[in-house]
Design an enzyme around this catalytic site. Structure first.
Site, PDB file in Angstrom:
ATOM      1  N   GLU A   8      34.739  51.956  19.454  1.00 36.23           N
ATOM      2  CA  GLU A   8      35.671  52.725  20.269  1.00 36.23           C
ATOM      3  C   GLU A   8      36.906  53.017  19.430  1.00 36.23           C
ATOM      4  O   GLU A   8      37.448  52.114  18.779  1.00 36.23           O
ATOM      5  CB  GLU A   8      36.105  51.944  21.515  1.00 36.23           C
ATOM      6  CG  GLU A   8      35.018  51.762  22.546  1.00 36.23           C
ATOM      7  CD  GLU A   8      35.502  50.944  23.739  1.00 36.23           C
ATOM      8  OE1 GLU A   8      36.720  50.640  23.796  1.00 36.23           O
ATOM      9  OE2 GLU A   8      34.685  50.598  24.593  1.00 36.23           O
ATOM     10  N   ASP A  31      47.022  50.035  29.197  1.00 35.85           N
ATOM     11  CA  ASP A  31      46.948  49.151  28.032  1.00 35.85           C
ATOM     12  C   ASP A  31      48.081  48.137  28.028  1.00 35.85           C
ATOM     13  O   ASP A  31      49.196  48.414  28.473  1.00 35.85           O
ATOM     14  CB  ASP A  31      46.999  49.980  26.744  1.00 35.85           C
ATOM     15  CG  ASP A  31      45.775  50.865  26.593  1.00 35.85           C
ATOM     16  OD1 ASP A  31      44.672  50.331  26.724  1.00 35.85           O
ATOM     17  OD2 ASP A  31      45.931  52.068  26.358  1.00 35.85           O
TER      18      ASP A  31
END
Length: 275
Positions: A46, A57
């Site tokens: 990824e 995040d």
């Protein structure tokens, strides 16, 4: 993507999915890490598309995005990284992960055309719910790019069919409710969640958020189809920067060493064990 999971199944093991932010901490070091990931043991890669407001995040990946943006990374340069990687590796699946705003600004048709040409296999776009599938998901599938959806502990059985309707490649199970890199889910909770997801889909299931050690990755990979590690890798990048924020000579090697340790744990796990 399917070929990779089929291979993992033949080998009787779960896979290792690794996350890095494109351009972190700089273009050269990031390219070295990316190039070395398959040999270190990453089964799927990824690549984060840095964005100014990465709301899902945690601090580690937010900081990695900021470092990359400060050093001039763009979506176009991210695609160029994938294209360069493809000149040496045609097999390891590449998934771009991030937010819709940069893709929207780039232009969806242009982005999908260039992503496909560069060698992108899949997308994870965390802020596009199923109700917005016409924005990017459906066009991506038509372009031959997998659209990988997130499921979370709060995605109940009533919601799952909508989440899974146009999902392809694999399902990414976010094992905690919250942001990345902050804590880890209990093993028994992960096992129960995987069993529940398998009742709704035949797609492979990758589990991420909070996996930091080879032992934990092995436990997850024994129950799921793959373990996803991200924050631990970007933390390693951050730990190998000098006082001016520049990469030390051993930065890339340190990240790849950790990937090797995680891969060894995953490859030593017994498929069908208890997470």
């Amino acid at each position: 993507m399917r070929a990779r999971f089929d291979r993992l199944k033949r080998e009787g093991r779960g896979g290792l999915v690794t996350f890095i932010s494109a351009g972190d901490p700089d273009a050269e070091t990031s390219a070295r890490i990316l190039a070395g990931l398959p040999q270190a043991g990453a089964d799927i890669i990824e690549i984060g598309m840095p964005f100014t407001d990465p709301m899902a995040d945690g601090p580690a990946i937010q900081a990695s995005s900021q470092r990359a943006l400060k050093n001039g990374i763009t979506l176009k340069k991210t695609l160029a990284m994938v294209e360069a990687f493809r000149r040496q590796d045609q097999e390891t699946p590449i998934v771009l992960m991030g937010y819709y705003n940069p893709i929207y600004s780039f232009g969806v048709p242009r982005f999908l055309e260039e992503a496909k040409r560069a060698g992108v296999d899949g997308l994870i776009v965390v802020d596009l719910p199923p109700e917005e599938d016409e924005e990017l998901c459906i066009p991506a599938l038509k372009a031959g790019v997998n659209f990988i959806r997130l499921a979370t502990p709060t995605t109940d059985d009533k919601r799952l069919p909508a989440v899974l309707a146009n999902t392809s490649g694999f399902v990414y199970y976010v094992s905690i409710a919250g942001i990345t890199g902050t804590r880890s889910a209990r093993d028994q909770d992960i096992t129960a969640a995987i069993e529940r997801l398998r009742r709704h889909t035949a797609l492979p299931i990758a589990v991420g958020f909070g996996i930091k050690t080879a032992e934990h990755a092995a436990k997850v990979a024994s129950a799921a189809d793959a373990a996803v590690v991200g924050s631990a890798l970007v933390d390693t990048v951050a730990a190998h920067l000098d006082s001016d924020g520049r990469a030390k000579p051993d930065c890339a090697d340190a990240v790849l060493k950790l990937v090797g340790e995680l891969a060894a744990g995953v490859r030593g796990s017994v498929k069908g064990g208890t997470a």
